[in-house]
Motif scaffolding. Structure first.
Motif, short mmCIF file in Angstrom:
data_model
loop_
_atom_site.label_atom_id
_atom_site.label_comp_id
_atom_site.label_asym_id
_atom_site.label_seq_id
_atom_site.Cartn_x
_atom_site.Cartn_y
_atom_site.Cartn_z
N TYR B 31 -30.67 10.46 37.67
CA TYR B 31 -31.11 9.22 37.05
C TYR B 31 -31.62 8.29 38.15
O TYR B 31 -30.96 8.11 39.18
CB TYR B 31 -29.97 8.53 36.31
N TYR B 33 -33.76 4.52 39.17
CA TYR B 33 -34.00 3.16 38.71
C TYR B 33 -34.78 2.37 39.76
O TYR B 33 -34.68 2.62 40.95
CB TYR B 33 -32.67 2.43 38.49
N TYR B 35 -35.22 -1.84 40.53
CA TYR B 35 -34.86 -3.22 40.24
C TYR B 35 -35.64 -4.09 41.21
O TYR B 35 -36.14 -3.63 42.25
CB TYR B 35 -33.36 -3.45 40.50
N PHE B 45 -33.58 -5.65 36.33
CA PHE B 45 -33.92 -4.26 36.02
C PHE B 45 -35.41 -4.15 35.71
O PHE B 45 -35.97 -4.98 34.99
CB PHE B 45 -33.09 -3.81 34.82
N SER B 48 -35.94 2.66 34.22
CA SER B 48 -35.09 3.80 34.48
C SER B 48 -35.86 5.08 34.17
O SER B 48 -36.76 5.09 33.32
CB SER B 48 -33.79 3.74 33.67
N PHE B 49 -35.49 6.16 34.84
CA PHE B 49 -36.28 7.39 34.81
C PHE B 49 -35.32 8.56 34.82
O PHE B 49 -34.40 8.63 35.64
CB PHE B 49 -37.16 7.41 36.07
N TYR B 50 -35.53 9.46 33.87
CA TYR B 50 -34.67 10.64 33.77
C TYR B 50 -35.47 11.79 33.20
O TYR B 50 -36.28 11.60 32.30
CB TYR B 50 -33.45 10.33 32.88
N SER B 55 -37.07 6.30 30.78
CA SER B 55 -36.06 6.18 29.74
C SER B 55 -36.08 4.79 29.12
O SER B 55 -35.90 4.63 27.91
CB SER B 55 -34.67 6.42 30.30
N GLU B 56 -36.24 3.82 29.97
CA GLU B 56 -36.25 2.45 29.51
C GLU B 56 -37.03 1.60 30.50
O GLU B 56 -37.02 1.89 31.69
CB GLU B 56 -34.82 1.92 29.38
N LYS B 95 -28.33 7.77 40.36
CA LYS B 95 -27.00 7.98 39.76
C LYS B 95 -26.82 9.42 39.36
O LYS B 95 -27.78 10.08 38.93
CB LYS B 95 -26.88 7.10 38.53
#
Lengths: 112, 117
Positions: B31, B33, B35, B45, B48-50, B55-56, B95
């Motif tokens: 995961y 991110y 920021y 934020f 996010s990337f997965y 992702s968001e 993460k």
């Protein structure tokens, strides 16, 4: 918003004293993370406490979590000048890909 | 101990120019991110990337921003046409997996300070 709100905004103590910092949040969490940021630098992860834990220790750090009150506290014992920094609590949104939202943080100054 | 690295540490660019900020997440993390922190303000934020997709993303992450994981190690943030208000410190984070605390903790890089003139 799931942003953590830290209290107090600023704290000034003498080296050797303990520093207690508080955090409140709004919705259910799986865990809560505390970070430190030295001026102009990156965020350093300090400790993570899970929702089923009430207290956790790491060196001179002690974190408590009260999910009924939606609050957490970070205690730094025997503070040092090097502890001078901003401290943030970050309750992630639930979910594996959970983003962190940060409040304004607590500015801790430890006087030598 | 493994850590997230970011390059460059500082970047100065002219308004309207494209910039690419680079991050090398911790090797087995899944995961990722971005920021950012405008001087004197909160850490915000961005995205996010997965599994090779976003992702968001936040409202800040508009069409001028894009992220990419071009290979197995790098994670990049591109700003196509920089604005003055893009001046900030940009942090990459990664993460998990690993189970337990490691899986849940986001580890941040040292940041790239971007200044748009």
């Amino acid at each position: 918003s799931q942003q953590g709100e830290e209290d107090p905004q600023a704290l000034s103590i003498q080296e050797g004293e303990n520093a207690t910092m508080n955090c409140s949040y709004k919705t259910s969490i799986n865990n809560l993370q505390w970070y430190r940021q030295n001026s102009g630098r990156g965020l350093v992860h300090l400790i993570l406490i899970r929702s089923n834990e009430r207290e956790k220790h790491s060196g001179r750090l002690r974190v408590t979590l009260d999910t009924s009150k939606k609050s957490s506290s970070l205690l730094i014992t025997a503070s040092r000048a090097a502890d001078t920094a901003s401290y943030f609590c970050a309750p992630p949104y639930t979910g594996a890909n959970s983003k962190l939202t940060f409040g304004k943080g607590i500015t801790l100054s430890v006087r030598p | 101990e493994p850590e997230v690295t970011q390059t460059p540490s500082h970047q100065v660019t002219q308004m309207g120019q494209e910039v690419i900020l680079r991050c090398v997440p911790i090797s087995n993390h899944l995961y990722f991110y971005w920021y950012r922190q405008i001087l004197g303000q909160k850490v915000e934020f961005l995205v996010s990337f997965y599994n090779n997709e976003i992702s968001e993303k936040s409202e800040i992450f508009d069409d001028q921003f894009s992220v990419e994981r071009p290979d197995g190690s790098n994670f990049t943030l591109k700003i196509r046409s920089t604005k003055l208000e893009d001046s900030a410190m940009y942090f990459c984070a990664s993460k998990g997996p690993g189970g337990g605390v490691t899986q849940e903790t986001q580890y941040f890089g040292p940041g790239t300070r971007l200044l748009v003139l």
